[in-house]
Motif scaffolding. Structure first.
Motif, mmCIF file in Angstrom:
data_model
loop_
_atom_site.group_PDB
_atom_site.id
_atom_site.type_symbol
_atom_site.label_atom_id
_atom_site.label_comp_id
_atom_site.label_asym_id
_atom_site.label_seq_id
_atom_site.Cartn_x
_atom_site.Cartn_y
_atom_site.Cartn_z
ATOM 1 N N PHE A 161 53.999 33.721 30.527
ATOM 2 C CA PHE A 161 53.306 35.402 30.315
ATOM 3 C C PHE A 161 54.371 35.680 29.237
ATOM 4 O O PHE A 161 54.851 36.935 29.403
ATOM 5 C CB PHE A 161 53.209 36.151 31.431
ATOM 6 C CG PHE A 161 52.188 35.568 32.152
ATOM 7 C CD1 PHE A 161 50.783 35.674 31.887
ATOM 8 C CD2 PHE A 161 52.446 34.620 33.165
ATOM 9 C CE1 PHE A 161 49.941 35.078 32.962
ATOM 10 C CE2 PHE A 161 51.555 34.135 34.044
ATOM 11 C CZ PHE A 161 50.338 34.266 34.008
ATOM 12 N N ALA A 162 54.785 34.964 27.935
ATOM 13 C CA ALA A 162 55.891 35.452 27.107
ATOM 14 C C ALA A 162 55.807 36.741 26.731
ATOM 15 O O ALA A 162 57.018 37.286 26.070
ATOM 16 C CB ALA A 162 56.319 34.132 26.366
ATOM 17 N N PRO A 232 53.855 38.102 34.643
ATOM 18 C CA PRO A 232 52.512 38.270 34.371
ATOM 19 C C PRO A 232 52.181 39.684 34.657
ATOM 20 O O PRO A 232 52.774 40.552 35.105
ATOM 21 C CB PRO A 232 51.736 37.523 35.397
ATOM 22 C CG PRO A 232 52.602 37.423 36.753
ATOM 23 C CD PRO A 232 54.059 37.591 36.139
ATOM 24 N N PRO A 233 50.973 40.002 33.874
ATOM 25 C CA PRO A 233 50.434 41.548 34.090
ATOM 26 C C PRO A 233 49.947 41.423 35.390
ATOM 27 O O PRO A 233 49.702 40.522 36.256
ATOM 28 C CB PRO A 233 49.475 41.655 33.043
ATOM 29 C CG PRO A 233 48.848 40.152 32.767
ATOM 30 C CD PRO A 233 50.111 39.251 33.021
ATOM 31 N N SER A 234 50.423 42.793 36.014
ATOM 32 C CA SER A 234 49.561 42.859 37.418
ATOM 33 C C SER A 234 47.884 42.805 37.476
ATOM 34 O O SER A 234 47.674 42.249 38.357
ATOM 35 C CB SER A 234 49.942 44.047 38.173
ATOM 36 O OG SER A 234 49.491 45.529 37.412
ATOM 37 N N TYR A 246 48.522 34.772 41.410
ATOM 38 C CA TYR A 246 50.144 34.507 41.579
ATOM 39 C C TYR A 246 50.379 33.316 42.195
ATOM 40 O O TYR A 246 51.229 32.771 42.044
ATOM 41 C CB TYR A 246 50.792 35.958 42.260
ATOM 42 C CG TYR A 246 51.922 35.988 41.339
ATOM 43 C CD1 TYR A 246 53.206 35.172 41.377
ATOM 44 C CD2 TYR A 246 52.541 37.290 40.792
ATOM 45 C CE1 TYR A 246 54.381 35.465 40.537
ATOM 46 C CE2 TYR A 246 53.763 37.358 40.063
ATOM 47 C CZ TYR A 246 54.487 36.646 40.079
ATOM 48 O OH TYR A 246 55.935 36.533 39.458
ATOM 49 N N ALA A 247 49.465 33.344 43.160
ATOM 50 C CA ALA A 247 49.689 32.038 44.295
ATOM 51 C C ALA A 247 49.615 31.035 43.638
ATOM 52 O O ALA A 247 50.077 29.895 43.711
ATOM 53 C CB ALA A 247 48.972 32.165 45.302
ATOM 54 N N CYS A 266 58.462 37.942 38.480
ATOM 55 C CA CYS A 266 58.375 39.450 37.957
ATOM 56 C C CYS A 266 57.001 39.991 38.577
ATOM 57 O O CYS A 266 55.905 39.302 38.385
ATOM 58 C CB CYS A 266 58.668 39.659 36.616
ATOM 59 S SG CYS A 266 60.316 38.523 35.935
ATOM 60 N N LEU A 267 57.187 41.230 38.800
ATOM 61 C CA LEU A 267 55.744 41.848 39.159
ATOM 62 C C LEU A 267 55.809 43.357 39.127
ATOM 63 O O LEU A 267 56.796 44.029 39.792
ATOM 64 C CB LEU A 267 55.254 41.400 40.764
ATOM 65 C CG LEU A 267 54.070 42.206 41.190
ATOM 66 C CD1 LEU A 267 52.884 41.682 40.232
ATOM 67 C CD2 LEU A 267 53.838 41.713 42.709
#
Length: 318
Positions: A161-162, A232-234, A246-247, A266-267
């Motif tokens: 998710f660069a 990543p985006p939430s 996410y898992a 990151c989140l």
């Protein structure tokens, strides 16, 4: 909005991109809707509140405060500032989503942070090309890469998710051997390539404009990696929902990481606390050990640390 005006009156001349005032953290009652950022030489004021009768008067007050302080810290230089609303009601009442309030914005617009250069775009969209709350995360990556720059085989980094590849730029500046950047947004990846060129970092980065979940074969073959960054985006409809996706990323980490390698998870989801990441990691990837939670920049202080940006570093076994 007195706390915002006080922050403006006390701000030094900004040289790097940074946040000046963070009302969203809840530490300044009555100013929760206001955020002020500096993308030198441009200021961006953002409101998260619905429009009301005093909106224009408030903007006039902020503009006067910015002009007064700007003449103190940069006498004779033009003031450039932009207002953006993040509330749909403002737009329905005739206020533009983004407005240039004074001065101009250059194109291309390039800012600096800790010696790195990045292209930004403050007149369109809600994401400006550089997430300021991740400044300490980028510092952590820089220090990690610098500490491993002399490793026998060099540090290989996977940046998932660069977005515009800011993590890649700082890793390569610090001596990483190679970075693989993956993001399904072709426009973001293109800006990421420009960011590498801006910093003279060509030839040591790969750019994959693909959906991560359909590219695991190529990603895995490029490893193992000494550092895997997951930012990543939430919530992004059709591509990633943190609560269920996410898992899927966590389960891949053991196959991606080199022995002793690190993962930076990151989140940025206020509704999900740090336990969301920690509990799933303990259940799904218990062999990875939590090293630390990377602190956020001090200006992003929040009355509820659980709601603020979460950046966790994990280490694989040797």
């Amino acid at each position: 909005m007195q706390a915002l005006l006080t922050a403006i009156a006390q701000m030094p001349l900004p040289t790097d991109a940074c946040r000046i005032f963070h009302g969203r953290g809840g530490l300044y009652p009555g100013c929760e809707q206001w955020v002020l950022d500096a993308f030198p030489p441009v200021f961006v004021l953002t409101s998260f509140a619905p429009a009301h009768e005093s909106t224009e008067r408030e903007l006039s007050t902020v503009g006067a405060a910015l002009a007064a302080r700007w003449q103190e810290v940069a006498p004779g230089q033009p003031l450039n500032w932009v207002f953006q609303c993040r509330n749909g009601q403002l737009r329905t009442q005739g206020l533009a989503e983004t407005r240039l309030m004074a001065g101009s914005v250059s194109d291309p617009h390039v800012v600096t942070e800790q010696g790195a250069q990045f292209r930004v775009h403050v007149l369109k969209g809600q994401n400006h090309g550089l997430f300021l709350d991740m400044a300490e995360g980028r510092r952590w990556v820089h220090e990690y890469a610098a500490a491993r720059s002399a490793d026998r085989y060099g540090l290989k980094v996977l940046n998932l998710f660069a977005y515009t590849c800011a993590f890649s730029v700082v890793a390569l500046q610090a001596g990483a051997k190679h970075v693989v950047n993956v993001d399904m947004g072709r426009g973001a990846i293109a800006i990421g390539q420009q960011n590498h060129q801006l910093n003279g970092l060509t030839g040591r980065a790969s750019f994959l404009a693909h959906d991560i979940f359909s590219t695991w074969g190529k990603i895995t073959r490029g490893g193992p990696y000494g550092l895997v960054i997951v930012d990543p985006p939430s919530y992004q409809k059709g591509s990633f929902v943190a609560t269920k996706d996410y898992a899927r990323l966590m389960r891949r980490l053991p196959d991606l990481l080199a022995p002793g390698g690190h993962a930076l998870l990151c989140l940025n989801a206020p509704e999900l606390g740090v336990d969301f990441l920690q509990d799933q990691m303990r259940e799904l990837v218990p062999e990875l050990a939590l090293v630390e939670r990377v602190p956020n920049p001090a200006v992003f202080a929040d009355v509820s640390p659980q709601k603020a940006l979460k950046v966790l570093a994990y280490q694989a076994p040797l």
